[in-house]
Design a protein around this motif. Structure first.
Motif, PDB file in Angstrom:
ATOM      1  N   UNK A 156       0.779  -1.254  -0.016  1.00  0.00           N
ATOM      2  CA  UNK A 156      -0.052  -0.118  -0.086  1.00  0.00           C
ATOM      3  C   UNK A 156       0.807   1.232   0.054  1.00  0.00           C
ATOM      4  N   UNK A 157       2.274   1.082  -0.033  1.00  0.00           N
ATOM      5  CA  UNK A 157       3.015   2.402   0.067  1.00  0.00           C
ATOM      6  C   UNK A 157       3.884   2.488  -1.078  1.00  0.00           C
ATOM      7  N   UNK A 158       3.829   1.721  -2.030  1.00  0.00           N
ATOM      8  CA  UNK A 158       4.712   1.842  -3.201  1.00  0.00           C
ATOM      9  C   UNK A 158       4.365   2.850  -4.294  1.00  0.00           C
ATOM     10  N   UNK A 159       5.223   3.953  -4.602  1.00  0.00           N
ATOM     11  CA  UNK A 159       4.749   4.688  -5.599  1.00  0.00           C
ATOM     12  C   UNK A 159       5.807   4.785  -6.971  1.00  0.00           C
ATOM     13  N   UNK A 160       5.272   4.753  -7.958  1.00  0.00           N
ATOM     14  CA  UNK A 160       5.753   4.635  -9.223  1.00  0.00           C
ATOM     15  C   UNK A 160       5.557   6.097 -10.018  1.00  0.00           C
ATOM     16  N   UNK A 161       6.070   6.255 -11.148  1.00  0.00           N
ATOM     17  CA  UNK A 161       6.037   7.479 -11.713  1.00  0.00           C
ATOM     18  C   UNK A 161       6.649   7.238 -13.100  1.00  0.00           C
ATOM     19  N   UNK A 162       6.234   8.325 -13.923  1.00  0.00           N
ATOM     20  CA  UNK A 162       6.719   8.584 -15.378  1.00  0.00           C
ATOM     21  C   UNK A 162       6.739   9.875 -15.711  1.00  0.00           C
ATOM     22  N   UNK A 163       7.751  10.559 -15.892  1.00  0.00           N
ATOM     23  CA  UNK A 163       7.724  11.963 -16.527  1.00  0.00           C
ATOM     24  C   UNK A 163       7.553  12.885 -15.491  1.00  0.00           C
ATOM     25  N   UNK A 166       5.085   6.971   1.496  1.00  0.00           N
ATOM     26  CA  UNK A 166       5.407   6.593   0.291  1.00  0.00           C
ATOM     27  C   UNK A 166       6.839   6.173  -0.111  1.00  0.00           C
ATOM     28  N   UNK A 167       6.824   5.077  -0.657  1.00  0.00           N
ATOM     29  CA  UNK A 167       8.236   4.642  -1.038  1.00  0.00           C
ATOM     30  C   UNK A 167       8.571   4.467  -2.469  1.00  0.00           C
ATOM     31  N   UNK A 168       9.576   5.008  -3.083  1.00  0.00           N
ATOM     32  CA  UNK A 168       9.909   5.094  -4.265  1.00  0.00           C
ATOM     33  C   UNK A 168      11.192   4.049  -4.603  1.00  0.00           C
ATOM     34  N   UNK A 169      11.557   4.080  -5.758  1.00  0.00           N
ATOM     35  CA  UNK A 169      12.771   3.213  -6.323  1.00  0.00           C
ATOM     36  C   UNK A 169      13.993   4.088  -5.521  1.00  0.00           C
ATOM     37  N   UNK A 170      13.837   5.605  -5.689  1.00  0.00           N
ATOM     38  CA  UNK A 170      14.775   6.443  -5.444  1.00  0.00           C
ATOM     39  C   UNK A 170      15.260   6.413  -3.815  1.00  0.00           C
ATOM     40  N   UNK A 223       8.780  16.139  -9.160  1.00  0.00           N
ATOM     41  CA  UNK A 223       7.645  16.300  -8.327  1.00  0.00           C
ATOM     42  C   UNK A 223       7.489  15.183  -7.616  1.00  0.00           C
ATOM     43  N   UNK A 224       7.671  14.063  -7.742  1.00  0.00           N
ATOM     44  CA  UNK A 224       7.579  12.876  -6.905  1.00  0.00           C
ATOM     45  C   UNK A 224       8.576  12.976  -5.818  1.00  0.00           C
ATOM     46  N   UNK A 225      10.003  13.265  -6.212  1.00  0.00           N
ATOM     47  CA  UNK A 225      10.997  13.455  -5.111  1.00  0.00           C
ATOM     48  C   UNK A 225      10.732  14.574  -4.262  1.00  0.00           C
TER      49      UNK A 225
END
Ligand code: C8R
Length: 249
Positions: free
Chosen positions: A75-82, A97-101, A86-88
């Protein structure tokens, strides 16, 4: 004398930049607990050192991923494209939320360039092939491999932040569209929540034809929804103390 000076300059300047790459890698890695950073660096290097920089396949990074595996975060994973910046900014403020970064591998290699060369044991940081030059370049293969492993851990409700200021917010050739989305599996992944964020101007909404492609590619049984939002609204979502983790979409 000229030769000596040239040799000296080359000796000082050529190894300098790769040393900085190692320094960056190690110092970023040390911000995480529980990793042997020198070992991680050596496993990382084995993926591309001594190889033609257009012949580094994604599998070259298997040992690296095995050394620092991704833990599933339901429930915490966040993906993005372009929408990277913003997401960082968002995840810096909002711990939920958890991103790959934010994983050790994504964090240490974010923004870096590296490659090797046949017959050399060095790491280079310039003159490396880019995305347009060849598919199996060391940087591209790393992100494709890491993204696949990260997406394999997805479970529960998954969020993806796409860009509403471009014509095609969902691209089937992006890493998100071509790798991550395809690895979401029902019933482990329950739903995909698209957050379509518009920056200065709104170019596309949730009715955009590219979302038909997305729904077609999305595994059967995974619920889908899409929420449109301006950048300022999105940023407000990162600072709502009432819902530190609760959904804003
Ligand atoms: N992801 C992919 N690429 C990443 C990345 C990452 O986490 N982090 C960085 N720095 N990069 P894009 P996309 C670099 O077109 O293709 C994961 C790589 O050089 O905006 O859909 C992440 O989990 C890469 O070429 O996005 C995310 O969900 C570009 O940035 C997707 O994959 C990717 O830019 C994003 O990949």
């Amino acid at each position: 004398l000229l030769l000596c000076v040239t040799v000296a300059v080359v000796m000082v300047t050529v190894p300098h930049k790769p040393e900085r790459l190692k320094g960056t890698f190690i110092s970023r890695c040390e911000l995480f607990q529980g990793y042997d950073c020198e070992n991680l660096w050596s496993v990382f290097q084995q993926a591309y050192v001594g190889k033609d920089p257009c012949k580094v396949p994604t599998e070259a990074y298997d040992p690296l991923i095995a050394t620092a595996p991704f833990r599933p975060a339901c429930n915490r994973m966040m993906f993005w494209s372009k929408t990277k910046d913003l997401v960082q900014d968002f995840t810096e403020k909002r711990d939920c939320f958890l991103t790959l970064e934010e994983t050790v591998l994504g964090f240490v290699l974010d923004g870096l360039t590296w490659c090797g060369k046949e017959g050399s044991s060095e790491t280079f940081t310039s003159g490396c092939p880019g995305w347009g030059d060849c598919e199996n370049n060391p940087v591209g293969s790393f992100w494709r491999r890491a993204s696949a492993a990260f997406a394999d851990g997805a479970c529960g409700d998954v969020s993806a932040v796409l860009n509403g200021s471009i014509e095609t917010p969902f691209s089937t050739t992006s890493i998100f569209g071509s790798i991550e989305l395809k690895r979401f599996k029902s019933p482990r992944v329950r739903s995909l929540k698209i957050v379509l964020v518009s920056q200065e101007n709104t170019v596309s909404n949730c009715m955009n034809p590219s979302f038909k492609d997305l729904q077609r590619e999305l595994g059967a049984g995974i619920k889908y929804n899409c929420t449109e939002m301006t950048e300022s609204k999105f940023n407000e979502c990162s600072s709502d103390p009432e819902k530190p983790c609760g959904p804003c979409w």
